[in-house]
Design an enzyme around this catalytic site. Structure first.
Site, PDB file in Angstrom:
ATOM      1  N   CYS A 108      -6.915 -51.268  17.673  1.00 38.94           N
ATOM      2  CA  CYS A 108      -5.798 -51.821  16.879  1.00 38.94           C
ATOM      3  C   CYS A 108      -4.874 -52.709  17.704  1.00 38.94           C
ATOM      4  O   CYS A 108      -4.079 -53.461  17.140  1.00 38.94           O
ATOM      5  CB  CYS A 108      -5.008 -50.691  16.235  1.00 38.94           C
ATOM      6  N   HIS A 233       2.059 -52.695  14.680  1.00 39.66           N
ATOM      7  CA  HIS A 233       0.787 -52.262  14.103  1.00 39.66           C
ATOM      8  C   HIS A 233       1.079 -51.391  12.883  1.00 39.66           C
ATOM      9  O   HIS A 233       1.989 -50.562  12.896  1.00 39.66           O
ATOM     10  CB  HIS A 233      -0.007 -51.482  15.149  1.00 39.66           C
ATOM     11  N   ASN A 263      -4.181 -49.113   7.189  1.00 36.16           N
ATOM     12  CA  ASN A 263      -4.355 -49.504   8.590  1.00 36.16           C
ATOM     13  C   ASN A 263      -5.620 -50.363   8.705  1.00 36.16           C
ATOM     14  O   ASN A 263      -6.719 -49.861   8.534  1.00 36.16           O
ATOM     15  CB  ASN A 263      -4.466 -48.225   9.430  1.00 36.16           C
TER      16      ASN A 263
HETATM   17  O1  UT7 Z   1      -4.461 -47.078  14.370  1.00 41.04           O
HETATM   18  C1  UT7 Z   1      -5.105 -45.899  14.724  1.00 41.04           C
HETATM   19  C2  UT7 Z   1      -4.150 -44.880  15.117  1.00 41.04           C
HETATM   20  N1  UT7 Z   1      -4.016 -43.830  14.124  1.00 41.04           N
HETATM   21  C3  UT7 Z   1      -2.811 -43.450  13.733  1.00 41.04           C
HETATM   22  O2  UT7 Z   1      -1.822 -44.041  14.050  1.00 41.04           O
HETATM   23  C4  UT7 Z   1      -2.661 -42.181  12.952  1.00 41.04           C
HETATM   24  C5  UT7 Z   1      -1.591 -41.316  13.570  1.00 41.04           C
HETATM   25  N2  UT7 Z   1      -1.394 -40.091  12.854  1.00 41.04           N
HETATM   26  C6  UT7 Z   1      -0.789 -40.069  11.627  1.00 41.04           C
HETATM   27  O3  UT7 Z   1      -0.413 -41.097  11.096  1.00 41.04           O
HETATM   28  C7  UT7 Z   1      -0.536 -38.734  10.996  1.00 41.04           C
HETATM   29  O4  UT7 Z   1      -0.746 -37.719  11.954  1.00 41.04           O
HETATM   30  C8  UT7 Z   1      -1.427 -38.475   9.757  1.00 41.04           C
HETATM   31  C9  UT7 Z   1      -0.988 -39.362   8.603  1.00 41.04           C
HETATM   32  C10 UT7 Z   1      -2.876 -38.717  10.082  1.00 41.04           C
HETATM   33  C11 UT7 Z   1      -1.251 -37.019   9.294  1.00 41.04           C
HETATM   34  O5  UT7 Z   1       0.123 -36.755   9.028  1.00 41.04           O
HETATM   35  P1  UT7 Z   1       0.809 -35.462   9.646  1.00 41.04           P
HETATM   36  O6  UT7 Z   1       2.181 -35.409   9.113  1.00 41.04           O
HETATM   37  O7  UT7 Z   1       0.662 -35.532  11.152  1.00 41.04           O
HETATM   38  O8  UT7 Z   1      -0.038 -34.287   9.031  1.00 41.04           O
HETATM   39  P2  UT7 Z   1      -0.922 -33.192   9.787  1.00 41.04           P
HETATM   40  O9  UT7 Z   1      -2.111 -33.791  10.424  1.00 41.04           O
HETATM   41  O10 UT7 Z   1       0.000 -32.379  10.641  1.00 41.04           O
HETATM   42  O11 UT7 Z   1      -1.410 -32.336   8.561  1.00 41.04           O
HETATM   43  C12 UT7 Z   1      -0.494 -31.592   7.738  1.00 41.04           C
HETATM   44  C13 UT7 Z   1      -1.282 -30.965   6.617  1.00 41.04           C
HETATM   45  C14 UT7 Z   1      -2.543 -30.236   7.105  1.00 41.04           C
HETATM   46  O12 UT7 Z   1      -2.697 -29.079   6.317  1.00 41.04           O
HETATM   47  P3  UT7 Z   1      -2.222 -27.634   6.885  1.00 41.04           P
HETATM   48  O13 UT7 Z   1      -3.006 -27.438   8.154  1.00 41.04           O
HETATM   49  O14 UT7 Z   1      -0.754 -27.780   7.125  1.00 41.04           O
HETATM   50  O15 UT7 Z   1      -2.578 -26.728   5.782  1.00 41.04           O
HETATM   51  C15 UT7 Z   1      -3.657 -31.204   6.756  1.00 41.04           C
HETATM   52  O16 UT7 Z   1      -4.877 -30.561   6.532  1.00 41.04           O
HETATM   53  O17 UT7 Z   1      -1.741 -31.972   5.694  1.00 41.04           O
HETATM   54  C16 UT7 Z   1      -3.146 -31.829   5.485  1.00 41.04           C
HETATM   55  N3  UT7 Z   1      -3.720 -33.124   5.179  1.00 41.04           N
HETATM   56  C17 UT7 Z   1      -3.703 -33.653   3.932  1.00 41.04           C
HETATM   57  N4  UT7 Z   1      -3.219 -33.165   2.775  1.00 41.04           N
HETATM   58  C18 UT7 Z   1      -3.356 -33.958   1.689  1.00 41.04           C
HETATM   59  C19 UT7 Z   1      -4.318 -34.014   6.019  1.00 41.04           C
HETATM   60  N5  UT7 Z   1      -4.682 -35.114   5.336  1.00 41.04           N
HETATM   61  C20 UT7 Z   1      -4.320 -34.906   4.044  1.00 41.04           C
HETATM   62  C21 UT7 Z   1      -4.424 -35.665   2.870  1.00 41.04           C
HETATM   63  N6  UT7 Z   1      -3.925 -35.167   1.719  1.00 41.04           N
HETATM   64  N7  UT7 Z   1      -4.994 -36.903   2.867  1.00 41.04           N
END
Ligand code: UT7
Length: 313
Positions: A108, A233, A263
């Site tokens: 990216c 980004h 993204n």
């Molecule tokens: O350019 C490449 C670089 N990539 C990035 O910049 C991505 C960086 N990371 C992020 O943007 C965020 O970490 C995410 C958007 C990927 C995730 O957000 P988060 O607030 O960090 O959520 P999390 O990973 O801590 O997950 C929280 C909960 C989990 O459930 P439990 O374990 O709390 O029960 C996940 O399983 O949300 C769940 N979850 C979802 N729920 C509904 C993960 N994806 C989804 C989804 N819909 N699509």
């Protein structure tokens, strides 16, 4: 001796994929996706070379430049259409470019890496120029049944024409870096799909952007108040807000397209830059901060001096 940007253009595929489309078959919701990422829809379709060609044609027309007179074609992509040859070879033929062509993969952060390389290729030699493109089709390497990654990514392209010019370099200051210890937390093996430890990538992304932007501000002696626009980004609006808050960059001075694109990896910064230029948010001489991070983990920031006279006719 220096460089300037003389044209710009972007492209998105036609197919719109909304959050509701994912919620129809995955355990997710529009509310979760919007609150956690800011993304409302993204576009899927096309090939990396095809989207790059569309964006490049607009940029070449804007610069009033015949493709045959291009000295260097730099394609920043992390989703090439082939393993062999470089996707830029097919693009070079499709556009009818002159000169050399190569792909550059810094995920990216790739477009900013490519812009810095193009600037250094063109700065010292009168008559040289470069077509610099960021194009990615991440939908092809995303497991559409994995809610943790499927909702995040989209396809697109953005391009600029860089030309040798009297005066200063378009790059006022830059900072490029990589931390290879992060390979295990974000990757896609050849033939496979994206694996990402989202929370850890998020944490490192904020830190990398803060350090990298601080570095270019220090190198240039500029402050956030000197910038006309920040083009980050477009991965997650929460990452952008966290970085802006700590650096004192107002959201009103920040280009945001991720709500409509998701993204798009190497395409995200040039796409957002082109949209801002098209809306007249930047004018010739303005200082613009570009900053990205991605798999690798790579990061790249540059303060650039915008060059073209105004929105294309
Ligand atoms: O350019 C490449 C670089 N990539 C990035 O910049 C991505 C960086 N990371 C992020 O943007 C965020 O970490 C995410 C958007 C990927 C995730 O957000 P988060 O607030 O960090 O959520 P999390 O990973 O801590 O997950 C929280 C909960 C989990 O459930 P439990 O374990 O709390 O029960 C996940 O399983 O949300 C769940 N979850 C979802 N729920 C509904 C993960 N994806 C989804 C989804 N819909 N699509």
């Amino acid at each position: 001796m220096g460089t300037t940007i003389t044209g710009w253009g972007s492209a998105l595929p036609d197919k719109v994929v909304t959050n509701a489309d994912f919620a129809s078959y995955l355990d997710t919701s529009d509310t979760w996706i919007v609150e956690r990422t800011g993304i409302r829809e993204r576009r899927f379709g096309g090939s990396t070379a095809g989207l790059a060609e569309q964006a490049a044609r607009v940029a070449l027309e804007c610069a009033e430049r015949d493709p045959a007179t291009i000295s260097y074609l730099l394609l920043a992509t992390t989703t090439p259409d082939w393993t062999i040859p470089a996707t830029s070879s097919a693009l070079h033929a499709a556009l009818g470019c002159g000169g050399g062509a190569f792909d550059l993969n810094a995920a990216c952060a790739g477009f900013v890496y490519a812009l810095v390389v193009a600037d250094s290729l063109c700065r010292t030699t009168p008559g040289t120029n470069a077509l610099v493109i960021g194009s990615d089709t991440l939908s092809r390497v995303t497991d559409q049944r994995d809610r943790a990654t499927a909702v995040l990514f989209g396809d697109g392209a953005g391009a600029v024409v860089v030309e040798h010019a009297p005066g200063e370099s378009l790059i006022v200051a830059h900072d490029l870096g990589v931390d290879g210890s992060a390979v295990p937390i974000l990757n896609a093996p050849i033939g496979g799909t994206i694996y990402m430890e989202g929370r850890e990538v998020y944490r490192r992304a904020v830190r990398a952007e803060l350090n990298s932007i601080t570095a270019v501000l220090e190198k240039s002696g500029l402050g956030p108040e000197d910038l006309a626009l920040f083009v980050p980004h477009q991965a997650n609006v929460r990452i952008i807000e966290a970085v802006n808050e700590r650096l004192g960059i107002p959201m009103e001075k920040t280009a945001i397209v991720l709500d409509r694109t998701g993204n798009t990896s190497a395409a995200s910064i040039p796409f957002a830059l082109c949209e801002a230029a098209g809306e007249g948010r930047i004018k010739a001489g303005d200082l613009v901060l570009l900053s990205g991070f991605g798999a690798g983990m790579t990061w790249a920031s540059a303060i650039i001096r915008w060059g073209v006279a105004g929105p294309q006719a």
